[in-house]
Scaffold this motif. Structure first.
Motif, PDB file in Angstrom:
ATOM      1  N   ASN A  64       0.817  -1.212   0.000  1.00 55.83           N
ATOM      2  CA  ASN A  64       0.000   0.000   0.000  1.00 55.83           C
ATOM      3  C   ASN A  64       0.849   1.259   0.000  1.00 55.83           C
ATOM      4  O   ASN A  64       0.430   2.310   0.487  1.00 55.83           O
ATOM      5  CB  ASN A  64      -0.931  -0.001   1.219  1.00 55.83           C
ATOM      6  N   ASN A  65       2.039   1.157  -0.557  1.00 58.85           N
ATOM      7  CA  ASN A  65       2.958   2.274  -0.542  1.00 58.85           C
ATOM      8  C   ASN A  65       3.230   2.764  -1.962  1.00 58.85           C
ATOM      9  O   ASN A  65       2.892   2.103  -2.939  1.00 58.85           O
ATOM     10  CB  ASN A  65       4.272   1.845   0.139  1.00 58.85           C
ATOM     11  N   PHE A  66       3.850   3.917  -2.048  1.00 56.70           N
ATOM     12  CA  PHE A  66       4.282   4.477  -3.329  1.00 56.70           C
ATOM     13  C   PHE A  66       5.216   3.489  -4.035  1.00 56.70           C
ATOM     14  O   PHE A  66       5.990   2.814  -3.368  1.00 56.70           O
ATOM     15  CB  PHE A  66       5.018   5.803  -3.049  1.00 56.70           C
ATOM     16  N   TYR A 113       1.823   4.056  -6.404  1.00 58.66           N
ATOM     17  CA  TYR A 113       0.495   3.466  -6.269  1.00 58.66           C
ATOM     18  C   TYR A 113       0.081   2.720  -7.537  1.00 58.66           C
ATOM     19  O   TYR A 113      -0.793   1.855  -7.483  1.00 58.66           O
ATOM     20  CB  TYR A 113      -0.509   4.547  -5.871  1.00 58.66           C
TER      21      TYR A 113
END
Length: 300
Positions: free
Chosen positions: A183-185, A187
């Motif tokens: 759930n991180n960059f 996206y």
């Protein structure tokens, strides 16, 4: 001998709001010198990478826009930094530093770039403070010069190596492995040869278990003759952007395991430092310095 690419340009001055992440590029070599782990002899200053070498990895139109500072406002916003000649010099020196570190790794087993890990830069884009993809540029340099025929990129930064995955999506001689926060960059993820996407809050015990289960099998299957290791310390629980929960000691254990596998299989490894965004600069510097300390302990 432990060899480390370093230049004062790596700590390129930036506008307020961007300076803090750059401090580590000054403080890491200072700390290692202070400890006596290295001397000035261990450090080397790279030149700027040749434009022809850049074009083995990045599209000509993108490179021209970057070099001439003519990228569109949208492209510049995607990079996240205001472009300048000094900044372009910085990314060219970082890429050459990784190439030089590959040469030293072949000679000594391991070598470092005190910056680098610019894995969000793709063939025709820059993103997330990354303009030229230093490990991709160096991997293509190795292939072009027939110094490697099977390369494994081990990207353990908390962010997916999306640019690296895109650059090598059709290159069977380079296997891209990224273990990162789901759930991180970034996206919009690209597809690595192997992606392990971790949910928020994964602790060090679980993280290390996954790595211990994955990396030896991957090396045995791919049989690489060169490894690139992106050793981001944004996996720390203290990291304000990371969303994982490793301690500094668990991050150190991660580094130790990667190096032990490289030693076991007699594979040279180049290390670029990647990200680290803990609020306390001392946590970032300590975690990064551990990577150098472990390599010095195991190799020298």
């Amino acid at each position: 001998m432990l060899k480390i690419a370093y230049s004062t340009v790596f700590a390129h001055p930036l506008p307020v709001g961007h300076r803090f992440p750059m401090l580590k590029y000054e403080l890491i070599p200072e700390q290692l010198l202070h400890e006596g782990l290295i001397t000035a002899e261990n450090l080397f200053e790279p030149e700027m990478v040749d434009e022809g070498i850049i074009l083995w990895t990045h599209d000509a139109a993108y490179w021209k826009g970057l070099r001439d500072l003519t990228l569109s406002p949208l492209e510049e916003r995607r990079i996240g930094l205001p472009l300048s000649e000094r900044l372009i010099e910085r990314c060219r020196r970082i890429s050459q530093g990784t190439i030089n570190a590959c040469q030293y790794a072949i000679k000594y087993g391991v070598a470092f770039n005190a910056a680098g890990g610019t894995h969000h830069a793709g063939t025709n884009w820059g993103e997330g403070f990354c303009m030229l993809n230093d490990q991709a540029v160096a991997a293509n340099w190795l292939l072009h010069n027939k110094l490697a025929s099977s390369i494994l990129i081990v990207d353990l930064d908390v962010h997916q190596g999306n640019g690296t995955a895109q650059i090598f999506e059709n290159e069977p001689r380079v296997f891209t492995f990224s273990m990162h926060g789901a759930n991180n960059f970034p996206y919009r993820k690209e597809k690595s040869d192997l992606d392990i996407s971790l949910p928020d809050g994964v602790n060090g015990e679980e993280y290390l278990r996954i790595l211990y289960d994955t990396l030896p099998n991957l090396i045995a299957q791919q049989k690489p003759d060169f490894i690139f290791y992106l050793s981001g310390v944004d996996v720390l629980a203290t990291d304000k952007l990371g969303k994982l929960s490793l301690t500094i000691e668990e991050c150190k254990a991660r580094d130790r395991f990667v190096f032990e596998q490289c030693i076991k299989y007699k594979i040279p490894v180049e290390v670029s430092m990647g990200g680290g965004y803990s609020p306390q600069i001392k946590d970032i510097v300590e975690a990064h310095c551990n990577t150098f300390r472990v390599a010095d302990e195991l190799y020298f």
